[in-house]
Design a protein around this motif. Sequence first.
Motif, PDB file in Angstrom:
ATOM      1  N   ILE A 183      75.338  76.252  46.163  1.00  0.00           N
ATOM      2  CA  ILE A 183      74.474  76.953  45.211  1.00  0.00           C
ATOM      3  C   ILE A 183      73.054  76.950  45.743  1.00  0.00           C
ATOM      4  O   ILE A 183      72.551  75.930  46.214  1.00  0.00           O
ATOM      5  N   ARG A 187      77.850  84.366  33.786  1.00  0.00           N
ATOM      6  CA  ARG A 187      77.252  84.902  35.012  1.00  0.00           C
ATOM      7  C   ARG A 187      75.763  85.176  34.807  1.00  0.00           C
ATOM      8  O   ARG A 187      74.936  84.902  35.688  1.00  0.00           O
ATOM      9  N   PHE A 228      73.824  82.049  34.982  1.00  0.00           N
ATOM     10  CA  PHE A 228      73.680  81.541  36.340  1.00  0.00           C
ATOM     11  C   PHE A 228      72.633  82.307  37.152  1.00  0.00           C
ATOM     12  O   PHE A 228      72.442  82.002  38.331  1.00  0.00           O
ATOM     13  N   PRO A 239      70.069  79.107  38.436  1.00  0.00           N
ATOM     14  CA  PRO A 239      70.967  77.944  38.508  1.00  0.00           C
ATOM     15  C   PRO A 239      70.240  76.607  38.613  1.00  0.00           C
ATOM     16  O   PRO A 239      70.886  75.576  38.870  1.00  0.00           O
ATOM     17  N   ALA A 282      81.209  74.785  38.641  1.00  0.00           N
ATOM     18  CA  ALA A 282      79.828  74.942  39.120  1.00  0.00           C
ATOM     19  C   ALA A 282      79.128  73.586  39.219  1.00  0.00           C
ATOM     20  O   ALA A 282      78.386  73.318  40.177  1.00  0.00           O
ATOM     21  N   GLN A 329      80.388  71.873  42.241  1.00  0.00           N
ATOM     22  CA  GLN A 329      79.752  72.427  43.428  1.00  0.00           C
ATOM     23  C   GLN A 329      78.353  71.855  43.613  1.00  0.00           C
ATOM     24  O   GLN A 329      77.936  71.517  44.728  1.00  0.00           O
TER      25      GLN A 329
END
Length: 314
Positions: free
Chosen positions: A22, A141, A144, A147, A281, A284
């Motif tokens: 990310i 979405r 994000f 982020p 997420a 990640q």
Amino acid sequence: MEDKGGTPSPSPQQARAQASAITSGKTAPEAEASPTSQLRTLFDQPRLSPGQRRIAQYLIEHLTEAAFLSITDLAERAGVSQPSVTRFAAAVGFSGYPALREKLQSIALGTFAGGPASEENGANELQAAVDAEIENLENLRRDFVDPDEVIDVGRKLSRSTPLTILGLRISASLAEYFAYAARRIHPDVRLVTRGGSVAYDALLQSREAGGTWVLAFSMPRHAQETLTAVQVARSAGLKIALVTDLALGPVADAADVVFATGTGSRLVFDSYAAPGVMAAALLQAMTDADPERTQGRLEDYEQISEEHQFFLRD
């Protein structure tokens, strides 16, 4: 496996960890999502019990007929009691069944006239449930676009040793998924899926062992024991990151950071497409927070899994 130069090739999981890191920073704003149907707006937002979902399903599937039924007829056809219909009307924001029926009739008449509700025509309830989840993912979405909070919380979760993952009742499935994956990249992950004194013991022991953060999942219907466990964790000095469907409410109020994502509520039981992506997420972000540890642990795990043949060869 090695490439021609003798350098070990990364496993698929390692490659994904490297390729999907990310990055911070906002992108250009996106266009507004298309409007949802009026029935979806009415029935998706409230947290309905399984019995109330049956009424919602019947109304969605038989709108043009159901909008003109008496409360007695609707209760009989939906297979519930008349008081259940009254409580359902209140749960979706109406003073009673007459007010709800008036709204349903206006939507039904709009369907006859080719108005907004006609967009549901041609889609069965399973397709509509998928459409609702697509909308939840589209909303996530948009969240994000920036982020930074996900990155920051992922870094904090990565640094918490031990890291406790809490999910009770129906939320246990999301907690188990997160804990299973997090153990590949974090040295001490503790999963709590039982409430009461068992949860309290685990939370207090985590704090005594040096833990600083708990990642909690709270999906509808929200359990009292989840709220109590979060409060116990806070009183012990642990910080709480919460993945839930509501940004406001008792559990959210008790958390330090809240990631609110929509759940699919078109069917009798919820589906969790967006919360699942939210969990992925955060995983990640944890891998990005300490790439050297991530790489080392994934390499070690690949070696062990290959040695003991954990997985089938595709």
